[in-house]
Design an enzyme around this catalytic site. Structure first.
Site, PDB file in Angstrom:
ATOM      1  N   THR A  12       0.833  -1.207   0.000  1.00 37.58           N
ATOM      2  CA  THR A  12       0.000   0.000   0.000  1.00 37.58           C
ATOM      3  C   THR A  12       0.870   1.261   0.000  1.00 37.58           C
ATOM      4  OG1 THR A  12      -1.688  -1.185   1.244  1.00 37.58           O
ATOM      5  CG2 THR A  12      -1.832   1.220   1.261  1.00 37.58           C
ATOM      6  N   LYS A 106       6.114   2.398  12.615  1.00 37.87           N
ATOM      7  CA  LYS A 106       6.023   2.824  14.019  1.00 37.87           C
ATOM      8  C   LYS A 106       6.317   1.698  15.002  1.00 37.87           C
ATOM      9  CE  LYS A 106       1.994   1.915  12.009  1.00 37.87           C
ATOM     10  NZ  LYS A 106       1.201   2.413  10.928  1.00 37.87           N
ATOM     11  N   GLU A 130       8.126  10.490   9.391  1.00 40.79           N
ATOM     12  CA  GLU A 130       6.874  11.275   9.390  1.00 40.79           C
ATOM     13  C   GLU A 130       5.649  10.386   9.138  1.00 40.79           C
ATOM     14  OE1 GLU A 130       6.528  14.977   9.836  1.00 40.79           O
ATOM     15  OE2 GLU A 130       4.755  13.864  10.402  1.00 40.79           O
ATOM     16  N   VAL A 133       3.368   8.179  11.935  1.00 41.18           N
ATOM     17  CA  VAL A 133       2.321   8.662  12.844  1.00 41.18           C
ATOM     18  C   VAL A 133       1.313   9.519  12.082  1.00 41.18           C
ATOM     19  CG1 VAL A 133       1.834   9.798  15.040  1.00 41.18           C
ATOM     20  CG2 VAL A 133       4.077   8.777  14.655  1.00 41.18           C
ATOM     21  N   ASP A 202      -1.227  -0.334  17.812  1.00 39.67           N
ATOM     22  CA  ASP A 202      -0.705   0.611  16.814  1.00 39.67           C
ATOM     23  C   ASP A 202      -0.781   2.045  17.347  1.00 39.67           C
ATOM     24  OD1 ASP A 202       0.002   1.206  13.839  1.00 39.67           O
ATOM     25  OD2 ASP A 202      -1.754   2.454  14.229  1.00 39.67           O
ATOM     26  N   LYS A 206       2.416   4.702  18.094  1.00 32.86           N
ATOM     27  CA  LYS A 206       2.465   6.097  17.637  1.00 32.86           C
ATOM     28  C   LYS A 206       2.557   7.057  18.817  1.00 32.86           C
ATOM     29  CE  LYS A 206      -0.208   4.967  13.510  1.00 32.86           C
ATOM     30  NZ  LYS A 206      -1.555   4.713  13.011  1.00 32.86           N
TER      31      LYS A 206
HETATM   32  P1  NAP Z   1       1.700  -3.940   2.885  1.00 38.01           P
HETATM   33  O1  NAP Z   1       0.710  -3.395   1.949  1.00 38.01           O
HETATM   34  O2  NAP Z   1       1.442  -5.252   3.541  1.00 38.01           O
HETATM   35  O3  NAP Z   1       3.106  -4.016   2.110  1.00 38.01           O
HETATM   36  C1  NAP Z   1       4.230  -4.659   2.651  1.00 38.01           C
HETATM   37  C2  NAP Z   1       5.268  -4.797   1.539  1.00 38.01           C
HETATM   38  O4  NAP Z   1       6.428  -5.392   2.083  1.00 38.01           O
HETATM   39  C3  NAP Z   1       4.808  -5.670   0.376  1.00 38.01           C
HETATM   40  O5  NAP Z   1       5.225  -5.103  -0.829  1.00 38.01           O
HETATM   41  C4  NAP Z   1       5.548  -6.991   0.610  1.00 38.01           C
HETATM   42  O6  NAP Z   1       5.886  -7.653  -0.582  1.00 38.01           O
HETATM   43  C5  NAP Z   1       6.815  -6.503   1.270  1.00 38.01           C
HETATM   44  N1  NAP Z   1       7.409  -7.495   2.146  1.00 38.01           N
HETATM   45  C6  NAP Z   1       6.879  -8.090   3.239  1.00 38.01           C
HETATM   46  N2  NAP Z   1       7.767  -8.943   3.772  1.00 38.01           N
HETATM   47  C7  NAP Z   1       8.874  -8.882   3.018  1.00 38.01           C
HETATM   48  C8  NAP Z   1      10.132  -9.528   3.054  1.00 38.01           C
HETATM   49  N3  NAP Z   1      10.433 -10.418   4.004  1.00 38.01           N
HETATM   50  N4  NAP Z   1      11.024  -9.230   2.086  1.00 38.01           N
HETATM   51  C9  NAP Z   1      10.736  -8.330   1.111  1.00 38.01           C
HETATM   52  N5  NAP Z   1       9.565  -7.664   1.042  1.00 38.01           N
HETATM   53  C10 NAP Z   1       8.660  -7.952   1.979  1.00 38.01           C
HETATM   54  O7  NAP Z   1       2.004  -2.924   4.078  1.00 38.01           O
HETATM   55  P2  NAP Z   1       1.764  -1.349   4.080  1.00 38.01           P
HETATM   56  O8  NAP Z   1       0.365  -1.098   4.497  1.00 38.01           O
HETATM   57  O9  NAP Z   1       2.286  -0.762   2.846  1.00 38.01           O
HETATM   58  O10 NAP Z   1       2.663  -0.930   5.334  1.00 38.01           O
HETATM   59  C11 NAP Z   1       4.056  -0.808   5.241  1.00 38.01           C
HETATM   60  C12 NAP Z   1       4.586  -0.073   6.455  1.00 38.01           C
HETATM   61  O11 NAP Z   1       3.982   1.225   6.508  1.00 38.01           O
HETATM   62  C13 NAP Z   1       4.257  -0.718   7.802  1.00 38.01           C
HETATM   63  O12 NAP Z   1       5.309  -0.465   8.704  1.00 38.01           O
HETATM   64  C14 NAP Z   1       3.009   0.019   8.260  1.00 38.01           C
HETATM   65  O13 NAP Z   1       2.862   0.015   9.656  1.00 38.01           O
HETATM   66  C15 NAP Z   1       3.325   1.398   7.766  1.00 38.01           C
HETATM   67  N6  NAP Z   1       2.184   2.269   7.543  1.00 38.01           N
HETATM   68  C16 NAP Z   1       1.116   1.849   6.812  1.00 38.01           C
HETATM   69  C17 NAP Z   1       0.064   2.714   6.573  1.00 38.01           C
HETATM   70  C18 NAP Z   1      -1.142   2.317   5.774  1.00 38.01           C
HETATM   71  O14 NAP Z   1      -2.103   3.091   5.747  1.00 38.01           O
HETATM   72  N7  NAP Z   1      -1.160   1.150   5.150  1.00 38.01           N
HETATM   73  C19 NAP Z   1       0.114   4.022   7.078  1.00 38.01           C
HETATM   74  C20 NAP Z   1       1.229   4.432   7.819  1.00 38.01           C
HETATM   75  C21 NAP Z   1       2.262   3.546   8.041  1.00 38.01           C
HETATM   76  P3  NAP Z   1       4.773  -8.221  -1.633  1.00 38.01           P
HETATM   77  O15 NAP Z   1       4.016  -7.012  -2.119  1.00 38.01           O
HETATM   78  O16 NAP Z   1       5.578  -8.826  -2.716  1.00 38.01           O
HETATM   79  O17 NAP Z   1       3.942  -9.171  -0.854  1.00 38.01           O
HETATM   80  N1  HSE Z   2      -3.019   0.758  10.471  1.00 34.24           N
HETATM   81  C1  HSE Z   2      -2.732   2.132  10.629  1.00 34.24           C
HETATM   82  C2  HSE Z   2      -4.025   2.891  10.891  1.00 34.24           C
HETATM   83  C3  HSE Z   2      -2.072   2.674   9.398  1.00 34.24           C
HETATM   84  O1  HSE Z   2      -5.098   2.320  10.663  1.00 34.24           O
HETATM   85  O2  HSE Z   2      -3.971   4.025  11.334  1.00 34.24           O
HETATM   86  C4  HSE Z   2      -1.609   4.111   9.565  1.00 34.24           C
HETATM   87  O3  HSE Z   2      -0.563   4.181  10.481  1.00 34.24           O
END
Ligand code: NAP
Ligand code: HSE
Length: 429
Positions: A12, A106, A130, A133, A202, A206
């Site tokens: 994502t 986080k 940034e 959180v 979570d 944060k």
């Molecule tokens: P996600 O959609 O599950 O994406 C995770 C990515 O990491 C995928 O591309 C996955 O590969 C890759 N991955 C997982 N394990 C791996 C490994 N062992 N080796 C290489 N690649 C690996 O997660 P996300 O929502 O983008 O979140 C990513 C980070 O951002 C997390 O720390 C989350 O807490 C943070 N975050 C997320 C949001 C949000 O709204 N989603 C907001 C703020 C912060 P594949 O695609 O090939 O499976």
């Molecule tokens: N899972 C987190 C949320 C993503 O729902 O706020 C953003 O940090």
């Protein structure tokens, strides 16, 4: 000079960052004062997956840790997630190899922030977070740089988009918790393990980071008192509305005579106040910053666009040469926070009991509360089902947490009371 970026994790957030950098590299390079902002290498699990961006001119690493050792990478962007394993190894290897790091993770920073920030200081590189959180809200920069003139006395906010989305949808549609959680997952808001969202973890991660920036504490997840929204029912949301409140999962950090209190829990927030009006995946943080006055930061807290925006802002900051301590002060100056225990806390409470509809049950509940010195502000009983379960709801006056808990334990022991009574603090200030 070109700033060269390696991205691990193309889900994502990583997918969103790739799209922004592909679409807007020239504009971002101009903002950074660089010739180019270029993604030179990426890594994820599945090389064949379509990321919505042409990757043919970008190197692919099967092992993300390899990004940390590439001589053509200046900034490693960690968007894999998780407090251990790949993410931790990637970030620590990158820092010890003298690479700048940008992360949205986080969980990693809440557990290992001090150690990683110390590595960044030693290597004189940036560790920026940034996006970790409140998604697109620039609250980290605001606390680290903008609000340093006066002592901050408190901050509180809605820090989790998934929970806020769930509570908003439950209120709007009357649907149950589990139904709505699936939707938040499909929209890309939830963590890989959504129990972190709904259990409050979570938000706690944060909050520990925000408290560190605001109060100079070490990020320490063990200092945060945490409960989640799993037991909030549509009935609680409807009763809250009848009393003029909305239920929100809040993260609260404040100075007290016992130290910096850090807590995460569902709270009754008065309807028609700014925090109560924050809906869906939006987040908000109220900061009381001394004579600078109170501030309210609000915006989208989760999902591809807002989070990618924050990651890209950090990359551009690094490209401009911004290297400063990750938590706003050198790690050696951060103080270990004490856990301020909930037992001593004074609050008004919302209480809901499922009781057998027989004469005397209301009197018995009230008596147990009176025995603990807990005074009732208002109450209501909905429906009439002689011999069956009905809800009794009460709002108390301010009382010590421990006294209310003791009364609830005594009430729950009655054979006329079903289910564990529900107890939600009221945020009246
Ligand atoms: P996600 O959609 O599950 O994406 C995770 C990515 O990491 C995928 O591309 C996955 O590969 C890759 N991955 C997982 N394990 C791996 C490994 N062992 N080796 C290489 N690649 C690996 O997660 P996300 O929502 O983008 O979140 C990513 C980070 O951002 C997390 O720390 C989350 O807490 C943070 N975050 C997320 C949001 C949000 O709204 N989603 C907001 C703020 C912060 P594949 O695609 O090939 O499976
Ligand atoms: N899972 C987190 C949320 C993503 O729902 O706020 C953003 O940090």
């Amino acid at each position: 000079m070109t700033i060269r970026v390696g991205i691990a994790g193309l889900g994502t957030v990583g997918g969103g960052v790739l799209k922004v950098l592909a679409a807007d590299a020239a504009h971002l390079a101009a903002r950074a004062g660089r010739k180019d902002v270029k993604v030179v290498a990426v890594s994820a699990r599945d090389k064949a997956k379509n990321r919505g961006v042409d990757l043919t001119s970008i190197a692919w690493e099967d092992n993300p840790i390899a990004l940390a050792s590439r001589s053509d990478v200046d900034v490693v962007v960690e968007l894999v997630g998780g407090s251990e394993g790949t993410a931790r190894e990637l970030v620590s290897t990158a820092l010890s190899n003298g690479k700048h790091v940008v992360t949205a993770n986080k969980a990693l920073l809440a557990y290992h922030g001090p150690e990683l920030a110390a590595m960044a200081e030693k290597a004189n590189v940036a560790l920026k977070f940034e996006a970790a959180v409140c998604g697109g809200i620039p609250i980290v920069k605001a606390l680290r740089e903008g609000l340093i003139a006066y002592e901050i006395s408190s901050l509180r906010g809605i820090l989790n988009g998934t929970c806020n989305y769930i509570l908003t949808e439950m209120e709007a549609t009357g649907r149950a918790f589990n139904e709505v959680l699936g939707e938040a997952q499909r929209l890309g808001y939830a963590e890989a393990d959504p129990t972190l969202d709904v259990g409050g973890g979570d938000t706690a991660h944060k909050l520990a980071l925000l408290a560190s920036l605001a109060f100079g504490t070490l990020p320490d997840i063990d200092a945060v008192d945490v409960s989640g929204i799993q037991n909030i029912s549509p009935a609680d949301i409807a009763f809250a509305a009848e009393f003029g409140y909305r239920i929100k999962l809040l993260g609260i950090a404040k100075r007290t005579s016992d130290g910096i209190e850090q807590r995460v829990h569902p709270a009754m927030v008065r309807a028609r106040t700014p925090l109560a009006a924050v809906e869906s995946s939006f987040n908000a943080v109220e900061v009381k910053a001394g004579e600078a006055g109170p501030f309210l930061f609000q915006g989208r807290g989760a999902g591809e666009g807002p989070t990618a925006s924050a990651v890209v802002a950090d990359i551009v900051d690094v490209a401009r040469g911004a290297v400063s301590p990750a938590f706003g002060r050198p790690v050696a100056e951060l103080k270990k926070p004490e856990k301020v225990m909930r037992e001593g806390r004074i609050s008004a409470y919302y209480l809901r009991f499922q009781v057998l509809d027989v004469p005397g049950v209301m009197a018995s509940v009230s008596q147990h509360l009176a025995d603990e010195g807990v005074s009732i502000d208002s109450m209501l009983q909905r429906g009439r089902s002689p011999g069956e379960a009905v809800s009794i709801v009460m709002l108390t006056h301010e009382a010590p947490h421990i006294a209310v808990e003791r009364a609830l334990k005594a009430i729950a022991a009655s054979d006329k009371v079903f289910e564990t009574p529900c107890m939600i603090p009221m945020e009246t200030a």
